[in-house]
Enzyme design. Structure first.
Site, PDB file in Angstrom:
ATOM      1  N   ARG A  18       0.610  -1.208  -0.124  1.00 30.56           N
ATOM      2  CA  ARG A  18       0.182   0.080   0.041  1.00 30.56           C
ATOM      3  C   ARG A  18       0.901   1.492   0.193  1.00 30.56           C
ATOM      4  O   ARG A  18       0.293   2.014  -0.456  1.00 30.56           O
ATOM      5  CB  ARG A  18      -1.432   0.145   0.598  1.00 30.56           C
ATOM      6  N   LYS A  25       8.642  -0.807   2.950  1.00 24.78           N
ATOM      7  CA  LYS A  25       8.130  -0.252   3.683  1.00 24.78           C
ATOM      8  C   LYS A  25       8.604   0.293   5.050  1.00 24.78           C
ATOM      9  O   LYS A  25       8.901   1.654   5.370  1.00 24.78           O
ATOM     10  CB  LYS A  25       6.831  -0.506   4.252  1.00 24.78           C
ATOM     11  N   GLY A 144      -8.169  -5.218  17.285  1.00 25.32           N
ATOM     12  CA  GLY A 144      -8.551  -5.919  18.201  1.00 25.32           C
ATOM     13  C   GLY A 144      -8.774  -5.327  19.197  1.00 25.32           C
ATOM     14  O   GLY A 144      -8.258  -4.077  19.520  1.00 25.32           O
TER      15      GLY A 144
END
Length: 452
Positions: A18, A25, A144
């Site tokens: 992304r 990254k 979460g």
């Protein structure tokens, strides 16, 4: 009491698709250092601390970065992507070493601090088998949830599996964990992949710990500190947070930032006392600024050592390898690179000084250029103490200008100029021994005659 030993496993195998970049990254920079570098520098360090970095099969650059930042870093390759617990077990050999504390961190969380790692280890000293880092999310959607009962962590419930009541919980999982190192391998190996993706999830460690009758707890931190970076927009957000921290820290240490929000700092910038930085200054990595220095507006500085009471800018560019002695002055539209300027040197206007060593108290007039590149190689210019370089002069390296020498305006210097000599012709160059002394004598007589 002997300090507890630790192993920090940093997960850095993600592709980061992304980010829309060919750069892995974790190698994208924030405040002049890679995301991974920030995490590795925050991780426990010292005689009883060890480090393991899990990388992807084609990410040699990530492994190289890890070893450059922390020479003690071991690297392990995750050849298949089967979940976070699977990634951790890529470093099984290191985990089997049996450190007292096993910390699991992520290479894309650059804002985590050394203090937070230490807080996460505290419950392990008191018998907890697992400590999970949590944060209060402004919007918990997608995170979460940490389900806590009577002060103990009982489950990490993913958004898709959470009940309506559990979705109201704002305490969220940051992903960072600390295990009792003596029990860690058994817990990790007990994690299964009975889920829709067939992957091994680190979050299932909480259930395993509970089933073994062991204790799991939560340590809270701020949401900013555990920001994960998955997009360029999130990279910019992390940059903004870190810049705010760096500016605040600088001002608390006594640096005057006239317009803090316009100044860019690097994570390793070092300041002396009573430093002043005007608006719109960019300071890259590897910069040290001495006491009393003033950085004027629109200056850009990278890998430079700045002495005491130095004045820079406005509109100056100092490139890697620059060293400025105490009291030196770099003016507007001046660029330096691999240049040592000794105490009291002045380069006030529209000049380039590259691959050079300039002696103390020399003056380089407007438009002075050290011509350091011949189209194939870089060459050095040496300027002695107290030399005076007239405006619009070109010093064609390799060349040496002697101490006390005087270079007339518009000169093109292609040969060495002796100490206390004058070079005033264009081409071919004419050098007259003792010319500078005679020039000063004539100038003094003229001044005296004018005064009479």
């Amino acid at each position: 009491m002997i300090a507890r030993s630790s192993l920090t496993v940093v997960l850095a195998a993600g592709e980061g698709t992304r980010m829309r970049s060919s750069l892995p990254k974790v190698l994208h920079p924030v405040a002049g250092q890679s995301l991974l570098s920030h995490v590795l520098r925050a991780a426990p360090n010292g005689a009883r601390a060890s480090l393991a970095v899990v990388v992807g099969p084609d990410h040699q650059a990530v492994a190289d970065e890890a070893r450059q930042v922390r020479s003690d870093a071991g690297t392990f390759v995750q050849r298949e992507r089967l979940g976070t617990a699977h990634a951790v077990l890529a470093a099984r050999e290191a985990i089997a070493g049996g450190a007292d504390d096993l910390l699991i961190a992520f290479g894309d969380t650059p804002l985590i601090s050394a203090e937070t790692f230490e807080r996460l280890r505290e419950p392990l000293k008191n018998g907890a088998a697992l400590a999970v880092l949590g944060f209060r999310a402004a919007d918990p959607t997608g995170y979460g949830r940490l389900v806590v009962e009577h002060g103990k962590l009982v489950a990490i419930r993913e958004q898709a599996d959470a009940s309506a009541e559990e979705r109201k919980i704002t305490l969220c999982n940051a992903g960072v964990m600390a295990f009792d190192g003596r029990k860690a391998l058994g817990i990790l190996e007990a994690i299964g992949n009975a889920n829709s993706k067939g992957e091994y999830y680190l979050t299932d460690a909480v259930t395993i710990v509970r089933e073994k009758g062991l204790e799991a707890v939560v340590i809270e931190t701020s949401e900013d500190e555990v920001r994960g970076i998955n997009t360029k927009a999130q990279l910019a957000e992390a940059e903004a947070v870190l810049q705010a921290r760096l500016r605040k820290g600088a001002m608390e240490a006594g640096v005057t930032l006239i317009a803090p929000e316009t100044v860019y700092l690097a994570a390793d910038t070092k300041f002396g006392r009573d430093v002043t930085i005007e608006p719109f200054v960019v300071i890259g990595s590897g910069v040290t600024i001495g006491d009393g220095a003033v950085i004027h507006s629109f200056s850009h500085i990278v890998e430079t050592t700045i002495g005491k009471k130095v004045s820079i800018g406005p509109y100056a560019r100092l490139r890697p390898g620059t060293s400025l002695g105490d009291g030196s002055r770099i003016g507007n539209f001046v660029e330096t690179k691999a240049a040592i300027l000794e105490e009291g040197v002045k380069v006030n206007h529209l000049s380039y000084v590259g691959d050079a060593h300039v002696g103390a108290n020399s003056n380089l007039g407007a438009g002075t250029i050290t011509c350091n590149y011949d189209g194939f190689l870089k060459h050095k210019t040496l300027i002695g103490k107290g030399a005076f370089i007239g405006t619009n002069s070109s010093l064609v390296a390799p060349v040496k200008i002697g101490a006390g020498a005087y270079i007339g305006s518009g000169s093109v210097i292609t040969k060495d100029v002796p100490d206390d000599a004058m070079a005033v012709e264009r081409s071919p160059q004419s050098v007259r021994e003792g010319g500078a002394a005679r020039y000063r004598e004539i100038k003094m007589k003229a001044k005296a005659a004018k005064g009479s």
